[in-house]
Write a protein that holds these residues in place. Sequence first.
Motif, PDB file in Angstrom:
ATOM      1  N   TRP A  21       0.824  -1.206   0.000  1.00  0.00           N
ATOM      2  CA  TRP A  21       0.000   0.000   0.000  1.00  0.00           C
ATOM      3  C   TRP A  21       0.863   1.263   0.000  1.00  0.00           C
ATOM      4  CZ3 TRP A  21      -0.627   3.608   4.051  1.00  0.00           C
ATOM      5  CH2 TRP A  21      -1.632   4.550   3.834  1.00  0.00           C
ATOM      6  N   MET A  22       1.928   1.246   0.790  1.00  0.00           N
ATOM      7  CA  MET A  22       2.825   2.406   0.832  1.00  0.00           C
ATOM      8  C   MET A  22       3.440   2.663  -0.539  1.00  0.00           C
ATOM      9  SD  MET A  22       3.147   4.130   3.662  1.00  0.00           S
ATOM     10  CE  MET A  22       4.774   4.883   3.680  1.00  0.00           C
ATOM     11  N   GLN A  23       3.960   1.624  -1.159  1.00  0.00           N
ATOM     12  CA  GLN A  23       4.665   1.776  -2.427  1.00  0.00           C
ATOM     13  C   GLN A  23       3.721   2.140  -3.575  1.00  0.00           C
ATOM     14  OE1 GLN A  23       6.590  -2.087  -2.288  1.00  0.00           O
ATOM     15  NE2 GLN A  23       8.564  -1.121  -1.863  1.00  0.00           N
ATOM     16  N   GLU A  24       2.525   1.584  -3.577  1.00  0.00           N
ATOM     17  CA  GLU A  24       1.610   1.774  -4.697  1.00  0.00           C
ATOM     18  C   GLU A  24       0.648   2.940  -4.519  1.00  0.00           C
ATOM     19  OE1 GLU A  24      -0.332  -1.972  -5.369  1.00  0.00           O
ATOM     20  OE2 GLU A  24       1.551  -2.995  -5.844  1.00  0.00           O
ATOM     21  N   VAL A  25       0.324   3.293  -3.261  1.00  0.00           N
ATOM     22  CA  VAL A  25      -0.718   4.288  -3.023  1.00  0.00           C
ATOM     23  C   VAL A  25      -0.210   5.479  -2.202  1.00  0.00           C
ATOM     24  CG1 VAL A  25      -3.012   4.691  -2.024  1.00  0.00           C
ATOM     25  CG2 VAL A  25      -2.502   2.510  -3.136  1.00  0.00           C
ATOM     26  N   HIS A  26       0.211   5.226  -0.984  1.00  0.00           N
ATOM     27  CA  HIS A  26       0.457   6.317  -0.044  1.00  0.00           C
ATOM     28  C   HIS A  26       1.621   7.222  -0.449  1.00  0.00           C
ATOM     29  CE1 HIS A  26       0.013   8.422   3.732  1.00  0.00           C
ATOM     30  NE2 HIS A  26       1.327   8.343   3.901  1.00  0.00           N
ATOM     31  N   HIS A  68       2.745  23.503   5.259  1.00  0.00           N
ATOM     32  CA  HIS A  68       1.595  23.445   4.351  1.00  0.00           C
ATOM     33  C   HIS A  68       1.116  22.002   4.190  1.00  0.00           C
ATOM     34  CE1 HIS A  68      -1.139  24.800   1.254  1.00  0.00           C
ATOM     35  NE2 HIS A  68      -0.650  23.889   0.424  1.00  0.00           N
ATOM     36  N   TYR A  69       2.052  21.086   4.073  1.00  0.00           N
ATOM     37  CA  TYR A  69       1.692  19.666   3.990  1.00  0.00           C
ATOM     38  C   TYR A  69       0.925  19.245   5.248  1.00  0.00           C
ATOM     39  CZ  TYR A  69       2.012  14.641   4.209  1.00  0.00           C
ATOM     40  OH  TYR A  69       1.687  13.310   4.352  1.00  0.00           O
ATOM     41  N   GLN A  70       1.453  19.620   6.418  1.00  0.00           N
ATOM     42  CA  GLN A  70       0.836  19.201   7.679  1.00  0.00           C
ATOM     43  C   GLN A  70      -0.583  19.751   7.837  1.00  0.00           C
ATOM     44  OE1 GLN A  70       1.707  16.945   9.893  1.00  0.00           O
ATOM     45  NE2 GLN A  70       3.557  16.481   8.774  1.00  0.00           N
ATOM     46  N   ALA A  76      -5.901  14.037   6.142  1.00  0.00           N
ATOM     47  CA  ALA A  76      -6.619  13.042   5.331  1.00  0.00           C
ATOM     48  C   ALA A  76      -5.749  11.826   5.029  1.00  0.00           C
ATOM     49  CB  ALA A  76      -7.112  13.675   4.031  1.00  0.00           C
ATOM     50  N   LEU A  77      -4.467  12.054   4.725  1.00  0.00           N
ATOM     51  CA  LEU A  77      -3.574  10.936   4.428  1.00  0.00           C
ATOM     52  C   LEU A  77      -3.356  10.066   5.663  1.00  0.00           C
ATOM     53  CD1 LEU A  77      -1.054  12.859   2.176  1.00  0.00           C
ATOM     54  CD2 LEU A  77      -2.585  11.025   1.441  1.00  0.00           C
ATOM     55  N   GLN A  78      -3.213  10.684   6.822  1.00  0.00           N
ATOM     56  CA  GLN A  78      -3.035   9.907   8.048  1.00  0.00           C
ATOM     57  C   GLN A  78      -4.315   9.166   8.424  1.00  0.00           C
ATOM     58  OE1 GLN A  78      -1.348  12.473  11.065  1.00  0.00           O
ATOM     59  NE2 GLN A  78       0.453  12.891   9.822  1.00  0.00           N
ATOM     60  N   GLU A  79      -5.463   9.763   8.150  1.00  0.00           N
ATOM     61  CA  GLU A  79      -6.727   9.089   8.435  1.00  0.00           C
ATOM     62  C   GLU A  79      -6.881   7.841   7.570  1.00  0.00           C
ATOM     63  OE1 GLU A  79     -10.005   7.678   9.983  1.00  0.00           O
ATOM     64  OE2 GLU A  79      -8.812   9.286  10.861  1.00  0.00           O
ATOM     65  N   ASP A  80      -6.445   7.911   6.331  1.00  0.00           N
ATOM     66  CA  ASP A  80      -6.500   6.745   5.449  1.00  0.00           C
ATOM     67  C   ASP A  80      -5.638   5.621   6.019  1.00  0.00           C
ATOM     68  OD1 ASP A  80      -7.234   5.216   3.238  1.00  0.00           O
ATOM     69  OD2 ASP A  80      -5.650   6.033   1.977  1.00  0.00           O
ATOM     70  N   LEU A  81      -4.438   5.953   6.469  1.00  0.00           N
ATOM     71  CA  LEU A  81      -3.559   4.973   7.114  1.00  0.00           C
ATOM     72  C   LEU A  81      -4.228   4.368   8.336  1.00  0.00           C
ATOM     73  CD1 LEU A  81      -0.731   3.641   7.688  1.00  0.00           C
ATOM     74  CD2 LEU A  81      -0.200   5.722   8.968  1.00  0.00           C
ATOM     75  N   ASN A  82      -4.794   5.223   9.184  1.00  0.00           N
ATOM     76  CA  ASN A  82      -5.441   4.737  10.407  1.00  0.00           C
ATOM     77  C   ASN A  82      -6.637   3.842  10.107  1.00  0.00           C
ATOM     78  OD1 ASN A  82      -3.646   6.091  12.089  1.00  0.00           O
ATOM     79  ND2 ASN A  82      -4.867   7.964  12.068  1.00  0.00           N
TER      80      ASN A  82
END
Length: 100
Positions: A21-26, A68-70, A76-82
Amino acid sequence: MLLYNVTLILEDSAAEEWLQWMQEVHIPEVMATGMFVSNRLLKVIDSPNEGVTYCAQYVAESLENYNHYQTTYAPALQEDLNARFKNRFVAYRTLMEFVG
């Protein structure tokens, strides 16, 4: 230049799925924000922790890009991981400055 490091300790049963998932998506999603100029993914060989430990590292040209990233993208990106790996990992995030 700044290095944003995310260390994740994963349950053995989640490690393979997470890596894919990390390599292909995140990582592609993080890089698509335009806030980082490069990235790398490392596996910790001598981790004292149970499970599998990885470090995802992202290089930002400025504190403004990182901030700006944070504020704009990270929640949203961290929520997807969680959501995908709930209760199967622990994450530690650090920001470092290149000094030499």
